[in-house]
Design a protein around this motif. Structure first.
Motif, mmCIF file in Angstrom:
data_model
loop_
_atom_site.group_PDB
_atom_site.id
_atom_site.type_symbol
_atom_site.label_atom_id
_atom_site.label_comp_id
_atom_site.label_asym_id
_atom_site.label_seq_id
_atom_site.Cartn_x
_atom_site.Cartn_y
_atom_site.Cartn_z
ATOM 1 N N GLY A 24 0.798 -1.219 0.000
ATOM 2 C CA GLY A 24 0.000 0.000 0.000
ATOM 3 C C GLY A 24 0.829 1.268 0.000
ATOM 4 O O GLY A 24 0.273 2.362 -0.116
ATOM 5 N N PHE A 25 2.146 1.153 0.145
ATOM 6 C CA PHE A 25 3.029 2.322 0.207
ATOM 7 C C PHE A 25 3.344 2.878 -1.179
ATOM 8 O O PHE A 25 3.575 2.141 -2.128
ATOM 9 C CB PHE A 25 4.354 1.962 0.878
ATOM 10 N N TYR A 26 3.371 4.203 -1.262
ATOM 11 C CA TYR A 26 4.011 4.920 -2.355
ATOM 12 C C TYR A 26 5.378 5.374 -1.838
ATOM 13 O O TYR A 26 5.644 5.355 -0.637
ATOM 14 C CB TYR A 26 3.185 6.132 -2.775
ATOM 15 N N PHE A 27 6.211 5.837 -2.740
ATOM 16 C CA PHE A 27 7.542 6.295 -2.333
ATOM 17 C C PHE A 27 7.446 7.418 -1.303
ATOM 18 O O PHE A 27 8.183 7.429 -0.308
ATOM 19 C CB PHE A 27 8.314 6.776 -3.567
ATOM 20 N N SER A 28 6.533 8.344 -1.508
ATOM 21 C CA SER A 28 6.420 9.494 -0.603
ATOM 22 C C SER A 28 5.927 9.097 0.790
ATOM 23 O O SER A 28 6.016 9.900 1.721
ATOM 24 C CB SER A 28 5.478 10.549 -1.203
ATOM 25 N N ASP A 29 5.410 7.862 0.938
ATOM 26 C CA ASP A 29 4.968 7.407 2.249
ATOM 27 C C ASP A 29 6.125 6.952 3.133
ATOM 28 O O ASP A 29 5.968 6.804 4.352
ATOM 29 C CB ASP A 29 3.969 6.239 2.094
ATOM 30 N N LEU A 30 7.274 6.732 2.521
ATOM 31 C CA LEU A 30 8.447 6.301 3.283
ATOM 32 C C LEU A 30 8.974 7.466 4.121
ATOM 33 O O LEU A 30 8.741 8.640 3.810
ATOM 34 C CB LEU A 30 9.546 5.819 2.331
ATOM 35 N N SER A 31 9.713 7.134 5.159
ATOM 36 C CA SER A 31 10.351 8.195 5.950
ATOM 37 C C SER A 31 11.368 8.920 5.080
ATOM 38 O O SER A 31 11.865 8.370 4.086
ATOM 39 C CB SER A 31 11.060 7.589 7.157
ATOM 40 N N ALA A 32 11.683 10.158 5.453
ATOM 41 C CA ALA A 32 12.626 10.955 4.662
ATOM 42 C C ALA A 32 13.977 10.265 4.550
ATOM 43 O O ALA A 32 14.608 10.252 3.482
ATOM 44 C CB ALA A 32 12.778 12.342 5.294
ATOM 45 N N SER A 33 14.433 9.664 5.646
ATOM 46 C CA SER A 33 15.735 8.996 5.614
ATOM 47 C C SER A 33 15.704 7.773 4.706
ATOM 48 O O SER A 33 16.676 7.494 3.987
ATOM 49 C CB SER A 33 16.153 8.583 7.030
ATOM 50 N N ARG A 34 14.567 7.027 4.698
ATOM 51 C CA ARG A 34 14.473 5.843 3.844
ATOM 52 C C ARG A 34 14.423 6.247 2.375
ATOM 53 O O ARG A 34 14.976 5.555 1.510
ATOM 54 C CB ARG A 34 13.239 5.024 4.216
ATOM 55 N N GLN A 35 13.788 7.382 2.087
ATOM 56 C CA GLN A 35 13.769 7.860 0.706
ATOM 57 C C GLN A 35 15.183 8.161 0.212
ATOM 58 O O GLN A 35 15.555 7.804 -0.900
ATOM 59 C CB GLN A 35 12.908 9.120 0.600
ATOM 60 N N LEU A 36 15.969 8.817 1.094
ATOM 61 C CA LEU A 36 17.348 9.125 0.715
ATOM 62 C C LEU A 36 18.168 7.859 0.518
ATOM 63 O O LEU A 36 18.961 7.751 -0.423
ATOM 64 C CB LEU A 36 18.000 10.018 1.778
ATOM 65 N N LYS A 37 17.979 6.901 1.415
ATOM 66 C CA LYS A 37 18.726 5.648 1.312
ATOM 67 C C LYS A 37 18.353 4.877 0.044
ATOM 68 O O LYS A 37 19.206 4.262 -0.598
ATOM 69 C CB LYS A 37 18.470 4.783 2.552
ATOM 70 N N PHE A 38 17.061 4.928 -0.304
ATOM 71 C CA PHE A 38 16.634 4.250 -1.524
ATOM 72 C C PHE A 38 17.292 4.903 -2.746
ATOM 73 O O PHE A 38 17.779 4.220 -3.647
ATOM 74 C CB PHE A 38 15.109 4.303 -1.655
ATOM 75 N N GLY A 39 17.326 6.226 -2.760
ATOM 76 C CA GLY A 39 17.944 6.939 -3.873
ATOM 77 C C GLY A 39 19.425 6.678 -3.992
ATOM 78 O O GLY A 39 20.001 6.813 -5.079
ATOM 79 N N ASP A 40 20.070 6.292 -2.877
ATOM 80 C CA ASP A 40 21.515 6.036 -2.888
ATOM 81 C C ASP A 40 21.869 4.598 -3.259
ATOM 82 O O ASP A 40 23.052 4.264 -3.391
ATOM 83 C CB ASP A 40 22.110 6.337 -1.507
ATOM 84 N N ILE A 41 20.857 3.733 -3.401
ATOM 85 C CA ILE A 41 21.153 2.344 -3.796
ATOM 86 C C ILE A 41 21.876 2.365 -5.137
ATOM 87 O O ILE A 41 21.506 3.089 -6.061
ATOM 88 C CB ILE A 41 19.859 1.511 -3.900
ATOM 89 N N ALA A 42 22.915 1.556 -5.235
ATOM 90 C CA ALA A 42 23.747 1.553 -6.447
ATOM 91 C C ALA A 42 23.368 0.403 -7.374
ATOM 92 O O ALA A 42 22.946 -0.672 -6.936
ATOM 93 C CB ALA A 42 25.213 1.444 -6.076
ATOM 94 N N ILE A 43 23.503 0.678 -8.645
ATOM 95 C CA ILE A 43 23.282 -0.351 -9.655
ATOM 96 C C ILE A 43 24.463 -0.290 -10.626
ATOM 97 O O ILE A 43 24.892 0.788 -11.036
ATOM 98 C CB ILE A 43 21.934 -0.118 -10.389
ATOM 99 N N ARG A 44 25.013 -1.453 -10.933
ATOM 100 C CA ARG A 44 26.190 -1.497 -11.801
ATOM 101 C C ARG A 44 25.751 -1.473 -13.261
ATOM 102 O O ARG A 44 24.725 -2.040 -13.638
ATOM 103 C CB ARG A 44 27.022 -2.741 -11.508
#
Length: 370
Positions: free
Chosen positions: A120-140
């Motif tokens: 049921g979550f959208y991205f904006s429903d995540l905590s601010a810190s979790r949003q930042l951490k998600f954006g920092d996930i790396a992909i090769r």
């Protein structure tokens, strides 16, 4: 006891490996989700047309996002650097589009089993810190050099695609090799008589099967040399690598027809017009002599490629050799019902060169002997 390859066969295999490896140049790097999304939004990274309609369903998108939250490794994405510096997504477009859409609040997570609290979550429903951490996930990412040609690039896409939903060769050629020859293929694939002679399912129509058949017709007819093999004929450019053979042919014909196009004559190309005439003459002949067109029965809804190749290509080559053929041949049913034809058009080992030549020359020879 197994017979080992000869020294000559081993040397030939080694040459092929070395030759192909030279065509693939790449660099490996790593990007964050946030960086990827920025590049997608600015169109610096783009999805080629042949992949745009390939879209994951909601369940697959949610599962992928869940995997990212779980910290599972994400498969490499492959890019090709265009001459203008932009990067075409060769493989991984659905992953990257899913990341972008989730971060834009276009995806609501559902059906998650490992992290059900996120349902049921959208991205904006995540905590601010979790949003930042998600954006920092790396992909090769692997970036293919722009010297990698279209044939090699699309061959790689077909082999390494990890998205679970793949474009077929006809779709890839249409998207990655636009030009006057592809325009001709698309036009003739929709020719009313061709449609009538090739009654196929809607799913095959959607997969552009008729475009595949038209491409095969021209590639084989125009690559066949009847003077080789002591008059039996050969297709010297065909080396049992059909995908590469067809892509190379399409690219060569696009280039050749483009040179011929005359702006003040509506872009007409003499070669394109001759090819169109030959295709339609072949259809007219088959319509007259084959009661069921390219199918096996009056109610048939299938046109096996091997059957089409034997009838269409063999007929076109026979018509080239003898313009009076239509005056002498009125029915090819005896050929189509013969054991030789049945054996020649079996689908097993269809891409083996000897099988291809056999099914084409069988029809050609039978017609010329009438």
């Amino acid at each position: 006891m197994r017979k080992k390859p000869s020294d000559e066969q081993v040397a030939r295999a080694e040459r092929q490996i070395v030759e192909y490896a030279k065509t693939v140049k790449f660099t490996v790097t790593e990007y964050s989700f946030e960086f990827i999304v920025q590049k997608l939004n600015s169109d610096r990274y783009y999805v080629p047309s042949y992949q745009r309609k390939l879209v994951w369903n909601k369940a697959k998108k949610s599962k992928f996002i869940e995997s990212a939250f779980m910290g599972l490794p994400i498969p490499f994405v492959f890019f090709w650097q265009n001459v203008d510096g932009r990067l075409e997504i060769v493989d991984g477009s659905q992953r990257l589009r899913t990341i972008r859409d989730f971060m834009a609040d276009k995806i609501k997570l559902s059906g998650l089993e490992i992290l059900p609290a996120l349902n049921g979550f959208y991205f904006s429903d995540l905590s601010a810190s979790r949003q930042l951490k998600f954006g920092d996930i790396a992909i090769r990412a692997i970036i293919l050099d722009n010297s990698t040609d279209a044939v090699t690039r699309t061959e790689m896409f077909a082999r390494i695609n990890t998205g679970g939903t793949t474009a077929n060769d006809a779709e890839i050629r249409r998207g990655s090799l636009p030009g006057p020859f592809m325009d001709l293929v698309i036009e003739l694939a929709n020719d009313p008589k061709f449609v009538e002679l090739t009654p196929i399912s809607q799913s095959l129509i959607d997969q552009r099967e008729r475009e595949e058949l038209v491409t095969r017709f021209f590639a084989y007819v125009n690559s066949f040399d009847g003077d080789l093999n002591e008059g039996a004929g050969d297709i010297p450019a065909y080396r049992e690598e059909p995908r590469r053979f067809f892509f190379s042919f399409v690219k060569q014909m696009n280039d050749a027809l483009a040179v011929e196009q005359v702006p003040d004559q509506d872009g007409a190309s003499p070669t394109a017009e001759a090819m169109q005439d030959e295709f339609r003459a072949t259809l007219d002949f088959i319509d007259a002599v084959s009661p069921n067109g390219f199918t096996k029965s009056e109610t048939g809804k299938q046109v096996p490629r091997v059957r089409f190749e034997s009838i269409a290509v063999g007929t076109a080559l026979a018509l080239r050799a003898d313009e009076t053929l239509a005056e002498r041949v009125t029915d090819i049913t005896p050929l189509l019902e013969s054991s030789e034809f049945q054996e020649a058009t079996r689908s097993d080992a269809a891409n083996v060169k000897s099988k291809l030549l056999n099914r084409i020359t069988l029809t050609r020879s039978w017609l010329l002997e009438q």
